[in-house]
Scaffold this motif. Structure first.
Motif, PDB file in Angstrom:
ATOM      1  N   GLU A 193      -4.590  10.205  -1.240  1.00  0.00           N
ATOM      2  CA  GLU A 193      -4.605   9.308  -2.391  1.00  0.00           C
ATOM      3  C   GLU A 193      -3.873   8.024  -2.030  1.00  0.00           C
ATOM      4  O   GLU A 193      -2.931   8.046  -1.250  1.00  0.00           O
ATOM      5  N   THR A 194      -4.315   6.928  -2.625  1.00  0.00           N
ATOM      6  CA  THR A 194      -3.707   5.645  -2.289  1.00  0.00           C
ATOM      7  C   THR A 194      -3.159   4.954  -3.527  1.00  0.00           C
ATOM      8  O   THR A 194      -3.566   5.235  -4.646  1.00  0.00           O
ATOM      9  N   ASP A 195      -2.254   4.029  -3.280  1.00  0.00           N
ATOM     10  CA  ASP A 195      -1.652   3.135  -4.262  1.00  0.00           C
ATOM     11  C   ASP A 195      -1.089   3.891  -5.467  1.00  0.00           C
ATOM     12  O   ASP A 195      -0.344   4.837  -5.289  1.00  0.00           O
ATOM     13  N   ASP A 196      -1.422   3.496  -6.717  1.00  0.00           N
ATOM     14  CA  ASP A 196      -0.798   4.113  -7.891  1.00  0.00           C
ATOM     15  C   ASP A 196      -1.055   5.618  -7.951  1.00  0.00           C
ATOM     16  O   ASP A 196      -0.211   6.372  -8.420  1.00  0.00           O
ATOM     17  N   ALA A 197      -2.196   6.063  -7.480  1.00  0.00           N
ATOM     18  CA  ALA A 197      -2.500   7.502  -7.490  1.00  0.00           C
ATOM     19  C   ALA A 197      -1.581   8.276  -6.547  1.00  0.00           C
ATOM     20  O   ALA A 197      -1.351   9.469  -6.729  1.00  0.00           O
TER      21      ALA A 197
ATOM     22  N   GLN B 280       0.836  -1.193   0.000  1.00  0.00           N
ATOM     23  CA  GLN B 280       0.000   0.000   0.000  1.00  0.00           C
ATOM     24  C   GLN B 280       0.873   1.246   0.000  1.00  0.00           C
ATOM     25  O   GLN B 280       1.955   1.262   0.591  1.00  0.00           O
ATOM     26  N   ALA B 281       0.397   2.290  -0.651  1.00  0.00           N
ATOM     27  CA  ALA B 281       1.039   3.595  -0.608  1.00  0.00           C
ATOM     28  C   ALA B 281      -0.051   4.635  -0.372  1.00  0.00           C
ATOM     29  O   ALA B 281      -1.142   4.535  -0.943  1.00  0.00           O
ATOM     30  N   VAL B 282       0.243   5.630   0.461  1.00  0.00           N
ATOM     31  CA  VAL B 282      -0.719   6.693   0.753  1.00  0.00           C
ATOM     32  C   VAL B 282       0.002   8.032   0.683  1.00  0.00           C
ATOM     33  O   VAL B 282       1.049   8.211   1.315  1.00  0.00           O
ATOM     34  N   ARG B 283      -0.539   8.964  -0.091  1.00  0.00           N
ATOM     35  CA  ARG B 283      -0.011  10.321  -0.106  1.00  0.00           C
ATOM     36  C   ARG B 283      -0.598  11.030   1.108  1.00  0.00           C
ATOM     37  O   ARG B 283      -1.815  11.166   1.240  1.00  0.00           O
TER      38      ARG B 283
END
Length: 112
Positions: free
Chosen positions: A106-110, A98-101
């Motif tokens: 915004e999460t993942d690829d976004a 998982q990635a979170v800005r």
């Protein structure tokens, strides 16, 4: 998403950064590091005295990229980071769950 982590020689950093920017990599983290692999350090002479340098200066580059970008990113690092000598470094590719800005949520690829 994949975390591409590369350990490279410091003088190759700018060349690798330019190659990744050309591929569309929008961000990366760079850390100064020291380490050794097969080359096992080297012997230096300082003021007439010989001493062993066990940890050599390296740069650790980390970039999280989409799954479809990962192979081209690895290839670009390998092509631009290579000198053909021992100690060129290593590339590791890990899965990112998982990635979170932080600013926008915004999460993942976004978030990349």
């Amino acid at each position: 998403m994949k975390l591409v982590m590369a350990i490279i020689k410091p003088f190759k950093l700018e060349e690798v950064r330019e190659a990744l920017t050309t591929l569309g990599v929008t961000g990366m983290t760079v850390t100064e590091a020291k380490g050794f692999g097969r080359q096992k350090g080297q012997t230096e002479i300082y003021r007439g005295a010989e001493y062993a340098v066990n940890f050599l200066p390296k740069v650790k580059l980390e970039a999280v990229v989409s799954d479809d970008q990962a192979a081209s990113v690895v290839e670009a690092i390998q092509n631009t980071g290579a000198t053909g000598r021992i100690g060129d470094g290593k590339i590791f590719v890990l899965d990112v769950a998982q990635a979170v800005r932080i600013r926008t949520g915004e999460t993942d690829d976004a978030a990349l």
